[in-house]
Design a protein around this motif. Sequence first.
Motif, PDB file in Angstrom:
ATOM      1  N   TYR A 137       6.524  12.242   0.282  1.00 56.78           N
ATOM      2  CA  TYR A 137       6.972  13.090  -0.700  1.00 56.78           C
ATOM      3  C   TYR A 137       6.025  13.996  -1.001  1.00 56.78           C
ATOM      4  CZ  TYR A 137       8.896  14.508  -5.181  1.00 56.78           C
ATOM      5  OH  TYR A 137       9.224  15.164  -6.153  1.00 56.78           O
ATOM      6  N   ALA A 138       6.484  15.133  -1.026  1.00 56.47           N
ATOM      7  CA  ALA A 138       5.693  16.343  -1.472  1.00 56.47           C
ATOM      8  C   ALA A 138       4.173  16.487  -1.019  1.00 56.47           C
ATOM      9  CB  ALA A 138       5.634  16.349  -3.027  1.00 56.47           C
ATOM     10  N   GLY A 139       4.210  16.326   0.448  1.00 54.46           N
ATOM     11  CA  GLY A 139       2.490  16.121   1.103  1.00 54.46           C
ATOM     12  C   GLY A 139       2.163  14.736   1.112  1.00 54.46           C
ATOM     13  N   ALA A 140       2.620  13.888   0.348  1.00 58.72           N
ATOM     14  CA  ALA A 140       1.712  12.490   0.333  1.00 58.72           C
ATOM     15  C   ALA A 140       2.579  11.518   1.451  1.00 58.72           C
ATOM     16  CB  ALA A 140       1.762  11.860  -1.041  1.00 58.72           C
ATOM     17  N   SER A 141       1.923  10.631   2.028  1.00 55.02           N
ATOM     18  CA  SER A 141       2.883   9.719   2.906  1.00 55.02           C
ATOM     19  C   SER A 141       2.181   8.209   2.593  1.00 55.02           C
ATOM     20  CB  SER A 141       2.740  10.181   4.262  1.00 55.02           C
ATOM     21  OG  SER A 141       1.288  10.092   4.751  1.00 55.02           O
ATOM     22  N   LEU A 142       3.058   7.407   2.719  1.00 53.00           N
ATOM     23  CA  LEU A 142       2.938   5.908   2.654  1.00 53.00           C
ATOM     24  C   LEU A 142       3.342   5.136   3.900  1.00 53.00           C
ATOM     25  CD1 LEU A 142       1.670   3.561   0.879  1.00 53.00           C
ATOM     26  CD2 LEU A 142       4.006   3.459  -0.141  1.00 53.00           C
ATOM     27  N   ASP A 143       2.336   4.621   4.631  1.00 50.15           N
ATOM     28  CA  ASP A 143       2.760   3.993   5.916  1.00 50.15           C
ATOM     29  C   ASP A 143       2.747   2.521   5.944  1.00 50.15           C
ATOM     30  OD1 ASP A 143       2.047   2.378   8.629  1.00 50.15           O
ATOM     31  OD2 ASP A 143       1.331   4.636   9.391  1.00 50.15           O
ATOM     32  N   ASP A 144       4.216   2.048   6.302  1.00 51.63           N
ATOM     33  CA  ASP A 144       4.376   0.683   5.725  1.00 51.63           C
ATOM     34  C   ASP A 144       3.643  -0.283   6.604  1.00 51.63           C
ATOM     35  OD1 ASP A 144       6.295   1.565   3.643  1.00 51.63           O
ATOM     36  OD2 ASP A 144       7.803   1.636   5.511  1.00 51.63           O
ATOM     37  N   GLU A 145       3.238   0.194   7.762  1.00 58.06           N
ATOM     38  CA  GLU A 145       2.474  -0.969   8.819  1.00 58.06           C
ATOM     39  C   GLU A 145       1.295  -0.966   8.429  1.00 58.06           C
ATOM     40  OE1 GLU A 145       1.833  -1.604  13.400  1.00 58.06           O
ATOM     41  OE2 GLU A 145       2.915   0.195  12.772  1.00 58.06           O
ATOM     42  N   THR A 146       0.526   0.026   8.147  1.00 56.44           N
ATOM     43  CA  THR A 146      -0.958  -0.003   7.870  1.00 56.44           C
ATOM     44  C   THR A 146      -1.297   0.003   6.351  1.00 56.44           C
ATOM     45  OG1 THR A 146      -1.309   2.239   7.654  1.00 56.44           O
ATOM     46  CG2 THR A 146      -1.530   1.299   9.906  1.00 56.44           C
ATOM     47  N   LEU A 147      -0.451   0.119   5.640  1.00 56.78           N
ATOM     48  CA  LEU A 147      -0.386   0.220   4.085  1.00 56.78           C
ATOM     49  C   LEU A 147      -1.461   1.219   3.664  1.00 56.78           C
ATOM     50  CD1 LEU A 147      -0.504  -3.529   2.792  1.00 56.78           C
ATOM     51  CD2 LEU A 147       1.346  -2.065   3.746  1.00 56.78           C
ATOM     52  N   LEU A 148      -1.466   2.325   4.447  1.00 58.18           N
ATOM     53  CA  LEU A 148      -2.635   3.435   4.010  1.00 58.18           C
ATOM     54  C   LEU A 148      -1.752   4.427   3.335  1.00 58.18           C
ATOM     55  CD1 LEU A 148      -4.327   3.998   7.338  1.00 58.18           C
ATOM     56  CD2 LEU A 148      -5.409   3.375   5.214  1.00 58.18           C
ATOM     57  N   PHE A 149      -2.237   5.017   2.317  1.00 58.52           N
ATOM     58  CA  PHE A 149      -1.708   6.285   1.413  1.00 58.52           C
ATOM     59  C   PHE A 149      -2.417   7.337   1.679  1.00 58.52           C
ATOM     60  CE2 PHE A 149      -1.599   9.088  -2.176  1.00 58.52           C
ATOM     61  CZ  PHE A 149      -0.390   9.230  -2.512  1.00 58.52           C
ATOM     62  N   GLU A 164       3.616  -1.893  -2.670  1.00 59.64           N
ATOM     63  CA  GLU A 164       4.913  -1.900  -3.089  1.00 59.64           C
ATOM     64  C   GLU A 164       5.203  -1.103  -4.389  1.00 59.64           C
ATOM     65  OE1 GLU A 164       7.460  -3.756  -2.044  1.00 59.64           O
ATOM     66  OE2 GLU A 164       6.472  -5.222  -0.725  1.00 59.64           O
ATOM     67  N   ILE A 165       4.317  -0.920  -5.326  1.00 58.54           N
ATOM     68  CA  ILE A 165       4.591  -0.025  -6.461  1.00 58.54           C
ATOM     69  C   ILE A 165       4.751   1.434  -5.843  1.00 58.54           C
ATOM     70  CG2 ILE A 165       3.389   0.970  -8.534  1.00 58.54           C
ATOM     71  CD1 ILE A 165       1.992  -1.634  -9.024  1.00 58.54           C
ATOM     72  N   LEU A 166       3.877   1.862  -5.234  1.00 60.14           N
ATOM     73  CA  LEU A 166       4.179   3.273  -4.883  1.00 60.14           C
ATOM     74  C   LEU A 166       5.532   3.365  -3.832  1.00 60.14           C
ATOM     75  CD1 LEU A 166       0.417   4.642  -3.794  1.00 60.14           C
ATOM     76  CD2 LEU A 166       1.963   5.282  -5.381  1.00 60.14           C
ATOM     77  N   LYS A 167       5.451   2.505  -3.003  1.00 63.72           N
ATOM     78  CA  LYS A 167       6.707   2.655  -2.309  1.00 63.72           C
ATOM     79  C   LYS A 167       7.895   2.663  -2.926  1.00 63.72           C
ATOM     80  CE  LYS A 167       9.284   1.948   1.480  1.00 63.72           C
ATOM     81  NZ  LYS A 167       9.273   2.643   2.823  1.00 63.72           N
ATOM     82  N   LEU A 168       8.076   2.070  -4.157  1.00 65.65           N
ATOM     83  CA  LEU A 168       9.157   2.034  -4.923  1.00 65.65           C
ATOM     84  C   LEU A 168       9.179   3.402  -5.748  1.00 65.65           C
ATOM     85  CD1 LEU A 168      11.570   0.849  -6.065  1.00 65.65           C
ATOM     86  CD2 LEU A 168      10.197  -0.226  -7.936  1.00 65.65           C
ATOM     87  N   LEU A 169       8.052   3.886  -6.274  1.00 65.51           N
ATOM     88  CA  LEU A 169       8.000   5.164  -7.011  1.00 65.51           C
ATOM     89  C   LEU A 169       8.203   6.499  -5.933  1.00 65.51           C
ATOM     90  CD1 LEU A 169       4.993   4.644  -9.204  1.00 65.51           C
ATOM     91  CD2 LEU A 169       7.390   4.161  -9.661  1.00 65.51           C
TER      92      LEU A 169
END
Length: 235
Positions: A137-149, A164-169
């Motif tokens: 979202y808006a240039g930010a990314s969250l990897d579900d496998e590595t948990l890297l933001f 979990e918090i960042l994923k939901l938001l």
Amino acid sequence: MANILVVEDDMDIAQGIAEFLEPKGHELDFAYTGKQALALLEQHQYQLVLLDINLPFVNGYDICRHLSDDILGQHLSKVPVIMMSSRSHEQDIIQGFKSGAWDYLKKPFSFAELSARIDVGLMKSASRTSLKQVTAYAGASLDDETLLFSYQNSALQLHTVGYEILKLLMTNAPNVVKTSAIHTHLWPNDTPDSDPLRAHIYKLRKQLKAAFQQPFIETVKGVGYQFLVGEDDAI
């Protein structure tokens, strides 16, 4: 079933846990001191950790920080931790969540309740591993496998609850996610008596601000939280 590390210095409690969980098919390793726990965590990969706080040599808070800060290896940041303690004061519970615990179970507890919380932790861990996708979202990314933001060529390793918090938001951005919805997502069976979400949000925003010079999470008073890029407000 699951490979679980039980960190508990009370032999009677450890034996009771073994007698209840092993017939369910779980494979258990036991540590009776903080040093033993750290050694086992360096040598083996566990799907879940049951962690007492009052331990010889190294306490449970410090062990949990090792896990959430990824000092012992990248895969450990993904391991759900359920703290078990007779400490029932709100400050003790909040400290447990701020240390990176997934759940907090007050002693004395029933083994049936412990088993239910283990099942929830394992289901969330399994679903996260199986998805293996990236939320953006808006240039930010969250990897579900590595948990890297990641944002602008920088990355931050998250602990389980922060992910979990960042994923939901991020999934709901730019909409506001109600506080009650976040509580239900993180603790579907039993919302904790204290306010661990606020502690988690505070820690997560602090980590994000240090890594990216912005907290990404905006508080909407009386409603909930919102993921925003380029915004900075205080909780």
